[in-house]
Design an enzyme around this catalytic site. Structure first.
Site, PDB file in Angstrom:
ATOM      1  N   ASP A   1       0.841  -1.191   0.000  1.00  0.00           N
ATOM      2  CA  ASP A   1       0.000   0.000   0.000  1.00  0.00           C
ATOM      3  C   ASP A   1       0.883   1.251   0.000  1.00  0.00           C
ATOM      4  O   ASP A   1       1.973   1.247  -0.578  1.00  0.00           O
ATOM      5  CB  ASP A   1      -0.929  -0.034   1.221  1.00  0.00           C
ATOM      6  CG  ASP A   1      -2.304   0.556   0.943  1.00  0.00           C
ATOM      7  OD1 ASP A   1      -2.394   1.793   0.821  1.00  0.00           O
ATOM      8  OD2 ASP A   1      -3.279  -0.211   0.835  1.00  0.00           O
TER       9      ASP A   1
ATOM     10  N   HIS B   1      -3.867   6.009   3.230  1.00  0.00           N
ATOM     11  CA  HIS B   1      -4.612   4.796   2.904  1.00  0.00           C
ATOM     12  C   HIS B   1      -4.019   3.567   3.589  1.00  0.00           C
ATOM     13  O   HIS B   1      -4.739   2.765   4.193  1.00  0.00           O
ATOM     14  CB  HIS B   1      -4.636   4.611   1.385  1.00  0.00           C
ATOM     15  CG  HIS B   1      -5.540   3.527   0.900  1.00  0.00           C
ATOM     16  ND1 HIS B   1      -5.126   2.217   0.751  1.00  0.00           N
ATOM     17  CD2 HIS B   1      -6.845   3.541   0.513  1.00  0.00           C
ATOM     18  CE1 HIS B   1      -6.127   1.482   0.294  1.00  0.00           C
ATOM     19  NE2 HIS B   1      -7.187   2.260   0.139  1.00  0.00           N
TER      20      HIS B   1
ATOM     21  N   ASN C   1     -14.655  -0.739  -6.935  1.00  0.00           N
ATOM     22  CA  ASN C   1     -15.776   0.115  -6.518  1.00  0.00           C
ATOM     23  C   ASN C   1     -16.574   0.660  -7.701  1.00  0.00           C
ATOM     24  O   ASN C   1     -16.937   1.826  -7.737  1.00  0.00           O
ATOM     25  CB  ASN C   1     -15.234   1.286  -5.685  1.00  0.00           C
ATOM     26  CG  ASN C   1     -14.377   0.831  -4.530  1.00  0.00           C
ATOM     27  OD1 ASN C   1     -14.748  -0.059  -3.785  1.00  0.00           O
ATOM     28  ND2 ASN C   1     -13.207   1.438  -4.380  1.00  0.00           N
TER      29      ASN C   1
ATOM     30  N   SER D   1     -11.461  -1.551  -0.414  1.00  0.00           N
ATOM     31  CA  SER D   1     -10.196  -1.582   0.335  1.00  0.00           C
ATOM     32  C   SER D   1     -10.451  -1.862   1.801  1.00  0.00           C
ATOM     33  O   SER D   1      -9.749  -2.662   2.442  1.00  0.00           O
ATOM     34  CB  SER D   1      -9.486  -0.227   0.221  1.00  0.00           C
ATOM     35  OG  SER D   1      -8.844  -0.068  -1.009  1.00  0.00           O
TER      36      SER D   1
END
Length: 383
Positions: free
Chosen positions: A130, A163, A254, A317
């Site tokens: 990430d 994130h 998404n 996520s």
């Protein structure tokens, strides 16, 4: 293979700025790769531009910033060349929140607190590929290992986006009474920083990250990112990780679409995760359908954020991090399970989603840590 010719060509075609494009050059024969590396080291002073090349021994591949015309290397025997595409983290919405001092609703929803007397994920190593992690966050003080910074190997993988810190918090935060608690608070997060401050990475960075995870014996890889097109090289390194016994958990995307998922979640060797809301229904933004293996809470999820704070985020996520945590709880109690057995167990023990389906149709359910652990206990009693 004419190694001298290949070395000259790569040296002359390198664009260190990367503005001309980036490519993955994979050797179809391992022996050719290792001989190339030997020749490269032998003549590295003669070809200084090749210092811009990175390599993956597990994939037998080079990652090169090359000026290439279409088809220029297609006729080179023993090589497979593809563009090094960009890939992004999967989280569409967020808002700042006050400091959290309770167990988030998603952690409660999957029943994690109900199994902490049996398993807290102790000693399970989870790589989060990430944007890095906030090593100074109070919630993560005891949850983070060194990991790796793929964009700057000399540095710790500090998060400059947020994130990755959010994902790490949901999996393994251990803030106690002064902070939040994640799904598996005694598991250990290894941040693998492959994404920049914009939440963007190249496929080659992901490949190098997975390569590192395999060599450093991670139990689980959390991949809360995706792209629309496939990559043969990414698929091959995911397969190698699966064969090495690493559980790969990936967000489905998404896009609100039914019969699709982002890559790498679409690969059969991953556990593909969709998102649910507080009502136990598929979240409005989540992909859904046959490419989803399991659903988990992903709407308005509060977790750790940069600067010691917290933020509410929505996306597949966030759902993926709940599943990684649940698997950590399971592996700490049942360490010999294979990735395929874990996927089957997740699907078999899932809680049915809210809402009706036409008669005779089934679909994946929502992850349940309680059912995962109970399934293990009932099997022992029968033996």
């Amino acid at each position: 293979m004419d190694y001298a010719k290949l070395l000259r060509f790569l040296n002359d075609s390198i664009d260190p700025s990367g503005k001309s494009g980036r490519h993955i050059v994979r050797f179809l024969q391992p022996s050719h790769y290792y001989e190339f590396i030997r020749q490269w080291f032998k003549y590295r002073h003669k070809y200084p531009a090749l210092q811009s090349i990175r390599s993956s021994p597990l994939l037998q591949a080079l990652f090169c910033p090359l000026r290439l015309q279409d088809g220029q290397m297609d006729s080179e025997p023993g090589l497979y060349v593809e563009s090094d595409s960009t890939i992004s983290v999967n989280s569409p919405a967020s808002r700042t929140k006050e400091r959290a001092t309770e167990i988030p609703w998603g952690v409660k929803r999957i029943g994690a607190p109900e199994v902490w007397s049996v398993s807290t994920g102790h000693r399970i190593r989870i790589a989060v590929i990430d944007t890095g992690a906030d090593y100074n966050h109070p919630d993560l003080r005891y949850s983070l290992a060194r990991g790796i910074h793929l964009l700057n190997r000399a540095s710790l993988p500090h998060d400059d986006n947020g994130h990755g810190t959010h994902i790490a918090g949901t999996i393994a935060a251990a803030g106690g009474a002064q902070g939040m608690i994640g799904v598996a608070p005694r598991s250990l997060i290894y941040p693998v920083k492959a994404f920049d401050h914009n939440g963007s990475a190249y496929v080659s960075d992901i490949i190098l990250g997975i390569d590192w995870c395999i060599r450093n014996r991670m139990h689980i890889i959390n991949m809360s990112f995706g792209m629309k097109s496939t990559s043969i090289s990414l698929k091959n390194i995911v397969r190698k990780a699966h064969e090495a016994g690493v559980v790969i958990v990936a967000s489905s995307g998404n896009d609100k679409k039914q019969r699709t998922a982002d890559y790498p979640a679409k690969y059969a060797q991953t556990i593909s995760v969709g998102a649910t809301n507080r009502d136990g229904k598929v979240a409005s933004f989540s992909n859904y359908g046959p490419y989803i293996d399991i659903y988990a809470p992903g709407e308005k999820i509060t977790s750790s954020w940069l600067g010691g704070g917290h933020r509410e985020m929505s996306g597949t996520s966030m759902a993926t991090s709940h599943v990684s945590g649940a698997i950590a709880l399971l592996l700490a109690a049942r360490p010999n399970l294979t990735p395929d057995e874990i996927k089957q167990r997740l699907r078999r023990t899932a809680r049915p989603l809210a809402g009706s389906l036409p008669r005779g149709r089934t679909r994946p359910g929502e992850v349940s840590a309680v059912r995962l652990l109970r399934a293990k206990t009932s099997r022992r009693r029968q033996s």
